[in-house]
Design a protein around this motif. Structure first.
Motif, PDB file in Angstrom:
ATOM      1  N   TYR A  62       0.821  -1.215   0.000  1.00 32.49           N
ATOM      2  CA  TYR A  62       0.000   0.000   0.000  1.00 32.49           C
ATOM      3  C   TYR A  62       0.853   1.261   0.000  1.00 32.49           C
ATOM      4  CZ  TYR A  62      -3.544  -3.402   1.212  1.00 32.49           C
ATOM      5  OH  TYR A  62      -4.368  -4.483   1.199  1.00 32.49           O
ATOM      6  N   ILE A  63       2.023   1.195   0.602  1.00 32.16           N
ATOM      7  CA  ILE A  63       2.894   2.368   0.624  1.00 32.16           C
ATOM      8  C   ILE A  63       3.436   2.644  -0.780  1.00 32.16           C
ATOM      9  CG2 ILE A  63       5.114   1.303   1.213  1.00 32.16           C
ATOM     10  CD1 ILE A  63       3.766   4.322   3.010  1.00 32.16           C
ATOM     11  N   TYR A  66       0.603   4.324  -2.530  1.00 31.39           N
ATOM     12  CA  TYR A  66       0.475   5.704  -2.066  1.00 31.39           C
ATOM     13  C   TYR A  66       1.530   6.591  -2.725  1.00 31.39           C
ATOM     14  CZ  TYR A  66       0.553   9.723   1.017  1.00 31.39           C
ATOM     15  OH  TYR A  66       0.532  10.998   1.496  1.00 31.39           O
ATOM     16  N   GLY A  67       2.762   6.132  -2.757  1.00 36.23           N
ATOM     17  CA  GLY A  67       3.824   6.891  -3.435  1.00 36.23           C
ATOM     18  C   GLY A  67       3.525   7.069  -4.911  1.00 36.23           C
ATOM     19  N   ASP A 137       7.113  -3.898   1.013  1.00 35.59           N
ATOM     20  CA  ASP A 137       5.803  -4.162   1.600  1.00 35.59           C
ATOM     21  C   ASP A 137       5.815  -3.737   3.064  1.00 35.59           C
ATOM     22  OD1 ASP A 137       3.222  -4.918   1.925  1.00 35.59           O
ATOM     23  OD2 ASP A 137       3.625  -7.077   1.935  1.00 35.59           O
ATOM     24  N   VAL A 138       5.778  -2.426   3.286  1.00 34.65           N
ATOM     25  CA  VAL A 138       5.792  -1.868   4.636  1.00 34.65           C
ATOM     26  C   VAL A 138       4.373  -1.955   5.200  1.00 34.65           C
ATOM     27  CG1 VAL A 138       6.237   0.217   5.981  1.00 34.65           C
ATOM     28  CG2 VAL A 138       7.640  -0.302   3.979  1.00 34.65           C
ATOM     29  N   VAL A 140       1.223  -0.871   6.772  1.00 33.75           N
ATOM     30  CA  VAL A 140       0.554   0.388   7.098  1.00 33.75           C
ATOM     31  C   VAL A 140      -0.945   0.144   7.137  1.00 33.75           C
ATOM     32  CG1 VAL A 140       2.315   1.901   6.115  1.00 33.75           C
ATOM     33  CG2 VAL A 140       0.472   1.090   4.677  1.00 33.75           C
ATOM     34  N   TRP A 142      -3.929   1.066   5.499  1.00 34.18           N
ATOM     35  CA  TRP A 142      -4.175   1.688   4.211  1.00 34.18           C
ATOM     36  C   TRP A 142      -5.347   2.667   4.173  1.00 34.18           C
ATOM     37  CZ3 TRP A 142      -8.687   1.004   1.601  1.00 34.18           C
ATOM     38  CH2 TRP A 142      -9.467  -0.095   1.935  1.00 34.18           C
ATOM     39  N   LEU A 145      -4.003   6.162   4.630  1.00 39.32           N
ATOM     40  CA  LEU A 145      -3.287   6.635   3.447  1.00 39.32           C
ATOM     41  C   LEU A 145      -4.259   7.044   2.348  1.00 39.32           C
ATOM     42  CD1 LEU A 145      -0.270   4.196   3.024  1.00 39.32           C
ATOM     43  CD2 LEU A 145      -0.261   6.539   3.838  1.00 39.32           C
ATOM     44  N   TRP A 149      -4.648  10.776   0.887  1.00 39.95           N
ATOM     45  CA  TRP A 149      -4.436  11.044  -0.544  1.00 39.95           C
ATOM     46  C   TRP A 149      -5.653  11.746  -1.148  1.00 39.95           C
ATOM     47  CZ3 TRP A 149      -6.583   9.945  -5.262  1.00 39.95           C
ATOM     48  CH2 TRP A 149      -5.803  10.293  -6.365  1.00 39.95           C
TER      49      TRP A 149
END
Length: 195
Positions: A62-63, A66-67, A137-138, A140, A142, A145, A149
């Motif tokens: 998910y990070i 997001y990026g 795969d950090v 978080v 989601w 996030l 966003w």
């Protein structure tokens, strides 16, 4: 000692030749794809769908998504912005035309459509490759996030739309604009009968 350096150069030469050949072939196909806007975007849509399905089925990365979303938002701002910012131009003494006698300045994007497409496609390909490495795969939560966003998207688009309204430019090209002037109701019936 010179023999070792010569062997290294002879081992690297085929790799460099392959790299140059691949680069030339890639550029050839990239140049040929330039006029085919719909086909390019459909190909990118397929890449996006593959990426979304991969993230959905893995339930992770998910990070990375997001990026990717932040990067696409940045590209979108460049795509919707004029090449010359009217706010900065006003400080220099020049400004957008306000009267019919002023010089016409067409809208030129800061980020052209082809570069916009290429950057988005490349970003999705890189993000897809990143999903194969567990280091990205950090863990978080989601939904936070996603909400962040969405808020960022709304605030950024609001600012961009206010900029468009203030300086009276439209970044979307819908083709040549044609205006009809009718002198009487009779002209309207002639116009209808022509079509």
């Amino acid at each position: 000692m010179e023999g070792a350096g010569g062997e290294r150069a002879s081992a690297i030469a085929p790799i460099m030749k392959w790299k140059n050949d691949f680069s030339r072939l890639f550029q050839y196909f990239l140049d040929r794809s330039t006029p085919h806007m719909v086909e390019r975007w459909l190909g990118t849509l397929v890449i996006v769908m593959v990426y979304v399905l991969r993230v959905f089925f893995i339930q992770g990365f998910y990070i990375v998504s997001y990026g990717l979303g932040i990067y696409i938002l940045n590209l979108l701002i460049g795509f919707l912005s004029p090449k010359v910012d009217p706010e900065l131009e006003a400080l220099d003494g020049a400004s957008l035309p306000t009267k019919g006698s002023d010089e016409f300045k067409p809208f030129i994007r800061r980020l052209p459509e082809f570069k916009f497409w290429y950057a988005i496609t490349k970003a999705f390909c890189i993000a897809f490759l990143m999903t194969f490495f567990s280091v990205f795969d950090v863990p978080v939560f989601w939904p936070i996030l996603l909400i962040y966003w969405i808020v960022l998207f709304i605030l950024t688009m609001k600012r961009q739309i206010m900029h468009m309204i203030k300086y009276k430019y439209v970044p979307i090209d819908l083709g040549k604009q044609v205006m009809f002037f009718l002198a009487s109701p009779n002209d309207f019936s002639i116009l209808i009968n022509r079509t």
